[in-house]
Structure formats: C-alpha cells, structure tokens
Scaffold this motif. Structure first.
Motif, short mmCIF file in Angstrom:
data_model
loop_
_atom_site.label_atom_id
_atom_site.label_comp_id
_atom_site.label_asym_id
_atom_site.label_seq_id
_atom_site.Cartn_x
_atom_site.Cartn_y
_atom_site.Cartn_z
N PRO A 5 0.80 -1.23 0.00
CA PRO A 5 0.00 0.00 0.00
C PRO A 5 0.84 1.28 0.00
O PRO A 5 0.42 2.30 -0.56
CB PRO A 5 -0.84 -0.11 1.27
CG PRO A 5 -0.37 -1.31 2.01
CD PRO A 5 0.43 -2.16 1.08
N GLN A 8 1.81 1.82 -3.45
CA GLN A 8 0.65 2.34 -4.19
C GLN A 8 0.49 3.84 -3.95
O GLN A 8 0.22 4.61 -4.87
CB GLN A 8 -0.63 1.61 -3.76
CG GLN A 8 -0.66 0.15 -4.21
CD GLN A 8 -2.06 -0.45 -4.01
OE1 GLN A 8 -3.05 0.23 -4.20
NE2 GLN A 8 -2.10 -1.73 -3.62
N VAL A 226 -5.65 -4.78 1.30
CA VAL A 226 -4.87 -3.55 1.21
C VAL A 226 -3.82 -3.61 0.10
O VAL A 226 -3.40 -2.58 -0.43
CB VAL A 226 -4.15 -3.21 2.55
CG1 VAL A 226 -5.16 -2.76 3.59
CG2 VAL A 226 -3.32 -4.37 3.03
N GLU A 227 -3.36 -4.81 -0.23
CA GLU A 227 -2.33 -4.91 -1.27
C GLU A 227 -2.91 -5.01 -2.67
O GLU A 227 -2.17 -4.96 -3.65
CB GLU A 227 -1.45 -6.14 -1.00
CG GLU A 227 -0.72 -6.04 0.33
CD GLU A 227 0.67 -6.67 0.27
OE1 GLU A 227 0.79 -7.69 -0.45
OE2 GLU A 227 1.59 -6.14 0.91
#
Ligand SMILES: [Zn+2]
Length: 247
Positions: A5, A8, A226-227
C-alpha cells in the motif's frame, strides 16, 4: 495485481511528476510568443508584395528620370553649340543664321518641356520613395518585434527545458524504485488515458476521472485487500486508497 500500500501511495507522487512534465510540455507548445511570431511573420509576409511593387516602380521611375536627364543634356549641348557658332560670327549667311535661331528656339522649348517632364517624374519618385520608406519602416518594426518575441520564447524554452530536465531525472530515479509490473501497468494506462495512470480516491470519487464511485464500487473497494491494486471500471485507471478516500 498486488503491491504494498505504501508503494501504491507513491504512485501518486509519480503521477504528480508526470503531470508536471506534461504541463511543461504543454506550456512549451503553447507559449504565446509562438503565436506572436507567426502573427508577425504574417505581417512581414503581407508587406512583401507591396515592397516589391514600390521598389520596382522606384527603379522604373529612376530610369525614366535618367533618360530625361540624358536628353536634356543633349538638347542643352546642341543649343550651346549653336549659340557659340552664332556668337563666333562664323556663320554669315542670313538664311543659315535664321535657321539656327529657329533651331535654338525649338531646342529651348524642347528643353523646357523635358524639364517639366523630369520634374513630374521627380515628384512621383518622391511619392513612391515615401511610400517605400513607410513600408520598410513598418517591416523593420515587425522584424524587431519578432526578434524580441523570439528572444522571450528562447528564454522561456530554456526555463522550461531546465525544469523538465530536473523533473525527468527525478522521475527516472523514482520510477526505478517501483516493482516492474506495477510501473508497466501504470505507464500503459497513463499512455492510453491522456497522461493520467493513477489517482487517489477522494471523498468517494475517482481521482483519475473525477467520477463518483457507485455504491457497489465503494463496497468492492472496502472489501478488497490492502495490497490489491484497484482499477476504476469506468476509466481503467489505478485507484489509490488514502486517508481521505472517504470509504
Ligand atoms: Zn476513474
């Protein structure tokens, strides 16, 4: 696709750099000086025919004036030759003297006509010369304005190119820290979607296309790990979750 995350989130930094580079390229293409130079080139071009016409007229008139002067000179020389002969007493024959007097009178009239003609041509020369001077002055003004615009353009180019070089370097360094698959996906979307490959979800809205997410899309985002690398179905761009996502 999955990505850390934090990685990201950093896509948003990369996007900011890419958007900045795109803005610089756009500014370079649309500098007002470029349009100004085209406008001035048009004005200079528009004067070209008029300048050529005036120059041609002037050279024709100058030739005409030379012709008058040569003719006047010939008449004057012949007249003074006659007058000298008459004054010298070499001509005794009254008939011949009378003929010569008559010729001198004719030559005097002829000279006066020629001088009037020359004067007229000289007035036209003056008028055409004034017109040409005015055209050339205008052209010189346009060329000077163009040169100034070109200088401003070059200064702006230099600034933009400096900034682009710095950002490009920074971008390359940052890009090297991303996983290859995520970077490739982002670049591919960015190339296809007008320079925007990723956007943050802000208050329930896709940062890439600015459309609000539907409720079912919000649910999907909430349900995702979340990933998981999320993409907006509407625009295809990568959606990055942040604290302001409002989910
Ligand atoms: Zn979108």
């Amino acid at each position: 696709m999955k990505a850390d995350p934090f990685v990201q989130l950093r896509l948003l930094d990369l996007q900011a750099l890419d958007s900045g580079l795109a803005r610089l390229a756009h500014r370079r293409r649309t500098l007002p000086e470029l349009a100004e130079m085209v406008r001035l080139d048009g004005l200079v071009e528009g004067l070209r025919d008029a300048v050529v016409r005036a120059e041609t007229a002037l050279s024709d008139l100058t030739r005409e004036q030379d012709r008058f002067e040569r003719e006047i000179e010939q008449v004057r020389a012949r007249k003074s030759r006659d007058e000298e002969r008459m004054a010298s007493g070499a001509v005794n024959n009254p008939k011949q003297l009378q003929d010569m007097e008559h010729e001198v009178a004719t030559l005097t009239r002829r000279q006066s006509d020629l001088e009037d003609g020359e004067l007229e041509v000289m007035e036209r020369v003056e008028a055409v010369q004034a017109e040409l001077d005015e055209l050339v002055a205008r052209r010189t003004g346009y060329l000077a304005e163009r040169e100034a615009a070109e200088q401003r353009r070059d200064d702006a180019f230099a600034d933009i190119d400096d900034e682009s070089a710095r950002s490009t370097h920074e971008r390359a360094e940052m890009a090297a820290t991303f996983p290859a698959d995520l970077l490739a996906l982002y670049d591919k979307i960015r190339a296809a979607e007008g320079g925007v490959g990723a956007g943050a979800i802000e208050r329930g809205r896709c940062g890439g296309c600015r459309l609000d997410l539907m409720n079912n899309e919000k649910s999907e985002v909430r349900a995702a790990g979340v990933e998981d690398v999320l993409r907006h179905e509407e625009c295809g761009r990568i959606m990055v979750r942040t604290a302001e996502s409002g989910l």
